[in-house]
Design an enzyme around this catalytic site. Structure first.
Site, PDB file in Angstrom:
ATOM      1  N   SER A  78      21.403  14.645  45.318  1.00  0.00           N
ATOM      2  CA  SER A  78      22.335  13.888  44.468  1.00  0.00           C
ATOM      3  C   SER A  78      23.326  12.994  45.217  1.00  0.00           C
ATOM      4  O   SER A  78      24.347  12.628  44.647  1.00  0.00           O
ATOM      5  CB  SER A  78      23.122  14.872  43.600  1.00  0.00           C
ATOM      6  OG  SER A  78      23.889  15.709  44.423  1.00  0.00           O
ATOM      7  N   SER A 118      22.041  11.136  35.324  1.00  0.00           N
ATOM      8  CA  SER A 118      23.241  10.631  35.991  1.00  0.00           C
ATOM      9  C   SER A 118      23.697   9.292  35.438  1.00  0.00           C
ATOM     10  O   SER A 118      22.884   8.464  35.008  1.00  0.00           O
ATOM     11  CB  SER A 118      22.926  10.464  37.471  1.00  0.00           C
ATOM     12  OG  SER A 118      23.995   9.855  38.122  1.00  0.00           O
ATOM     13  N   TYR A 142      18.870   7.056  44.363  1.00  0.00           N
ATOM     14  CA  TYR A 142      19.217   8.277  43.634  1.00  0.00           C
ATOM     15  C   TYR A 142      19.154   8.028  42.122  1.00  0.00           C
ATOM     16  O   TYR A 142      18.489   8.751  41.378  1.00  0.00           O
ATOM     17  CB  TYR A 142      20.614   8.756  44.049  1.00  0.00           C
ATOM     18  CG  TYR A 142      21.178   9.763  43.093  1.00  0.00           C
ATOM     19  CD1 TYR A 142      20.592  11.022  42.964  1.00  0.00           C
ATOM     20  CD2 TYR A 142      22.260   9.463  42.272  1.00  0.00           C
ATOM     21  CE1 TYR A 142      21.075  11.944  42.050  1.00  0.00           C
ATOM     22  CE2 TYR A 142      22.746  10.374  41.359  1.00  0.00           C
ATOM     23  CZ  TYR A 142      22.148  11.609  41.253  1.00  0.00           C
ATOM     24  OH  TYR A 142      22.623  12.512  40.336  1.00  0.00           O
ATOM     25  N   LYS A 146      16.518   9.491  39.131  1.00  0.00           N
ATOM     26  CA  LYS A 146      16.921  10.159  37.880  1.00  0.00           C
ATOM     27  C   LYS A 146      16.347   9.433  36.659  1.00  0.00           C
ATOM     28  O   LYS A 146      15.956  10.066  35.675  1.00  0.00           O
ATOM     29  CB  LYS A 146      18.450  10.217  37.802  1.00  0.00           C
ATOM     30  CG  LYS A 146      19.066  11.165  38.813  1.00  0.00           C
ATOM     31  CD  LYS A 146      18.846  12.606  38.407  1.00  0.00           C
ATOM     32  CE  LYS A 146      19.261  13.584  39.451  1.00  0.00           C
ATOM     33  NZ  LYS A 146      19.487  14.942  38.956  1.00  0.00           N
ATOM     34  N   PHE A 170      28.774  11.949  34.714  1.00  0.00           N
ATOM     35  CA  PHE A 170      29.563  10.976  35.447  1.00  0.00           C
ATOM     36  C   PHE A 170      30.053  11.700  36.716  1.00  0.00           C
ATOM     37  O   PHE A 170      29.258  12.403  37.332  1.00  0.00           O
ATOM     38  CB  PHE A 170      30.609  10.338  34.517  1.00  0.00           C
ATOM     39  CG  PHE A 170      29.917   9.309  33.628  1.00  0.00           C
ATOM     40  CD1 PHE A 170      28.908   9.689  32.740  1.00  0.00           C
ATOM     41  CD2 PHE A 170      30.195   7.963  33.744  1.00  0.00           C
ATOM     42  CE1 PHE A 170      28.203   8.753  31.980  1.00  0.00           C
ATOM     43  CE2 PHE A 170      29.500   7.014  32.987  1.00  0.00           C
ATOM     44  CZ  PHE A 170      28.508   7.414  32.106  1.00  0.00           C
TER      45      PHE A 170
HETATM   46  N1  UFG Z   1      34.799   7.188  48.250  1.00  0.00           N
HETATM   47  C1  UFG Z   1      35.714   6.739  49.183  1.00  0.00           C
HETATM   48  N2  UFG Z   1      35.867   7.458  50.321  1.00  0.00           N
HETATM   49  C2  UFG Z   1      35.154   8.579  50.593  1.00  0.00           C
HETATM   50  C3  UFG Z   1      34.227   9.030  49.622  1.00  0.00           C
HETATM   51  C4  UFG Z   1      34.073   8.310  48.468  1.00  0.00           C
HETATM   52  O1  UFG Z   1      36.382   5.734  48.984  1.00  0.00           O
HETATM   53  O2  UFG Z   1      35.329   9.159  51.668  1.00  0.00           O
HETATM   54  C5  UFG Z   1      34.649   6.431  46.996  1.00  0.00           C
HETATM   55  C6  UFG Z   1      33.247   5.885  46.774  1.00  0.00           C
HETATM   56  O3  UFG Z   1      33.036   4.681  47.472  1.00  0.00           O
HETATM   57  C7  UFG Z   1      33.274   5.715  45.257  1.00  0.00           C
HETATM   58  C8  UFG Z   1      34.142   6.903  44.776  1.00  0.00           C
HETATM   59  O4  UFG Z   1      34.891   7.300  45.919  1.00  0.00           O
HETATM   60  O5  UFG Z   1      33.935   4.537  44.936  1.00  0.00           O
HETATM   61  C9  UFG Z   1      33.352   8.074  44.278  1.00  0.00           C
HETATM   62  O6  UFG Z   1      32.372   8.386  45.279  1.00  0.00           O
HETATM   63  P1  UFG Z   1      31.581   9.772  45.303  1.00  0.00           P
HETATM   64  O7  UFG Z   1      30.715   9.775  46.516  1.00  0.00           O
HETATM   65  O8  UFG Z   1      32.554  10.888  45.118  1.00  0.00           O
HETATM   66  O9  UFG Z   1      30.717   9.714  43.984  1.00  0.00           O
HETATM   67  P2  UFG Z   1      29.678   8.593  43.492  1.00  0.00           P
HETATM   68  O10 UFG Z   1      30.388   7.796  42.420  1.00  0.00           O
HETATM   69  O11 UFG Z   1      29.064   7.850  44.602  1.00  0.00           O
HETATM   70  O12 UFG Z   1      28.518   9.448  42.879  1.00  0.00           O
HETATM   71  C10 UFG Z   1      28.762  10.563  42.057  1.00  0.00           C
HETATM   72  C11 UFG Z   1      27.644  11.553  42.259  1.00  0.00           C
HETATM   73  C12 UFG Z   1      26.357  10.970  41.781  1.00  0.00           C
HETATM   74  C13 UFG Z   1      26.513  10.431  40.372  1.00  0.00           C
HETATM   75  C14 UFG Z   1      27.680   9.496  40.256  1.00  0.00           C
HETATM   76  C15 UFG Z   1      27.836   9.102  38.816  1.00  0.00           C
HETATM   77  O13 UFG Z   1      27.516  11.930  43.629  1.00  0.00           O
HETATM   78  O14 UFG Z   1      25.395  11.986  41.806  1.00  0.00           O
HETATM   79  O15 UFG Z   1      28.836  10.133  40.734  1.00  0.00           O
HETATM   80  O16 UFG Z   1      28.988   8.388  38.555  1.00  0.00           O
HETATM   81  F1  UFG Z   1      25.425   9.757  40.025  1.00  0.00           F
END
Ligand code: UFG
Length: 331
Positions: A78, A118, A142, A146, A170
């Site tokens: 994920s 997702s 990813y 899905k 989300f």
């Molecule tokens: N981010 C940072 N710094 C970090 C980590 C993340 O700025 O060190 C930002 C990312 O760029 C993004 C936000 O925080 O803008 C959220 O990032 P996450 O990695 O926490 O989550 P994602 O939105 O990439 O993805 C998550 C799940 C997925 C799902 C998605 C759906 O990991 O499985 O949410 O919205 F599909």
């Protein structure tokens, strides 16, 4: 009537198992422990270590537990950034794994599956909040995996009557309120645990990936949902299928968006820590904003999420992180 939880040693799966036990059900749990943790699985559950794509193994789980009537599937990879670098790993585990599982389910006559889809299936939506009927054009492997899983389920339903509920999560954050189970990914890439690891002093600072997105403060906006609320939606979805309802897909979110900077501010308020941060370059595959319209889950499934306040959600995550500074300590 027994629920089989695949990926039950993972972050969301372990909350699912505890919630089923609280409701008086003893689930059968399968996990290959590649990313999951044995210690995350409540000892009252019946645990099998193995891979859901190993058909002999899964066949045996069904044989030993003939009461299984619904499968809840959390056993997918994920991580958006990892999927950008290793797309084949994602298509193999998530897509090929589902096909192997469905073949065995069909063989043993279990025809109900609730699985984690997702928000990443929507790609870059042109309006907010996102409805289930909006176009699905993923921008990372990813999300693509899905979407493929949803399409495979659709055709398996058409051909074999295999009923499914696809739950499009989300952004998941938070932990069991007593801090006994929580999020422990290695490596950690998610915003909330990284912010809290900085608060703990395990990392020097948070890097915020991009402040030039098309949002009010320039950082990405996400919609956060608690794993207990997700678990409850799965229980409702399983009942929905048991009641003979048709296959369908539902968004699970809160209809409220928080930017990465707003999440940092809220975490500073909850933890009372400074949490140093800097703006870094964009990470690949991040849509500007993802906010769910989740009234369909409320209306059709009767879902009523409890964690509607992001501070409450961060408090539970902080409880887990502060009581388990090294996570489960098993890897
Ligand atoms: N981010 C940072 N710094 C970090 C980590 C993340 O700025 O060190 C930002 C990312 O760029 C993004 C936000 O925080 O803008 C959220 O990032 P996450 O990695 O926490 O989550 P994602 O939105 O990439 O993805 C998550 C799940 C997925 C799902 C998605 C759906 O990991 O499985 O949410 O919205 F599909």
């Amino acid at each position: 009537m027994t629920t089989l939880v695949l990926g039950g040693a993972g972050y969301i799966g372990s909350h699912m198992v505890k919630r089923l036990l609280e409701k008086g059900e003893t689930p059968v749990v399968v996990d290959n422990l590649v990313t999951g943790h044995r210690a995350a699985v409540d000892p009252q559950a019946k645990f099998y270590e193995g891979d859901l794509a190993d058909q002999d193994f899964i066949r045996n789980v069904f044989r030993e537990n003939p009461d299984i009537d619904v499968v809840i599937h959390f056993g997918a990879y994920s991580l958006v950034p990892e999927s950008m670098k290793k797309p084949l790993k994602y298509f193999d585990n998530n897509v090929a794994g589902l096909i192997k599982l469905l073949e065995v389910m069909k063989e043993v006559g279990v025809n109900k599956l609730v699985f984690s889809s997702s928000a990443a299936t929507y790609g870059i939506p042109d309006k907010m909040p996102i409805k289930e009927t909006d176009p699905q054009n993923p921008i990372n492997p990813y999300g693509e995996s899905k979407l493929m899983m949803e399409k495979i389920m659709h055709w398996a339903d058409e051909a074999y009557g295999m009923k499914f509920v696809a739950l499009r999560y989300f952004n998941v954050a938070g932990a069991w309120p007593d801090g006994s189970i929580g999020e422990d990914h290695i490596p950690e890439t998610h915003l909330m645990p990284i912010i809290l690891q900085v608060a703990q002093g395990k990392r020097d600072k948070l890097q915020i990936y991009g402040d030039d997105y098309n949002t009010p403060d320039g950082t990405n906006i996400r919609d956060y949902v608690h794993p207990i609320d997700l678990a409850d939606a799965h229980i409702l979805a399983a009942d929905y299928l048991r009641n003979g309802n048709p296959s369908d897909a539902f968004n699970l979110g809160s209809s409220t968006g928080f930017s990465n900077l707003e999440m940092l501010k809220a975490a500073r308020e909850v933890t009372g820590k400074e949490i140093p941060a800097e703006i870094a370059g964009r990470r690949g595959g991040d849509p500007d904003t993802l906010i769910a319209a989740f009234d369909k889950a409320r209306r059709v499934l009767g879902w009523n999420p409890q964690y509607d306040d992001v501070h409450k959600l961060i408090e539970t995550a902080w409880k887990w992180h502060s009581s388990h500074p090294e996570g489960y300590e098993d890897k």
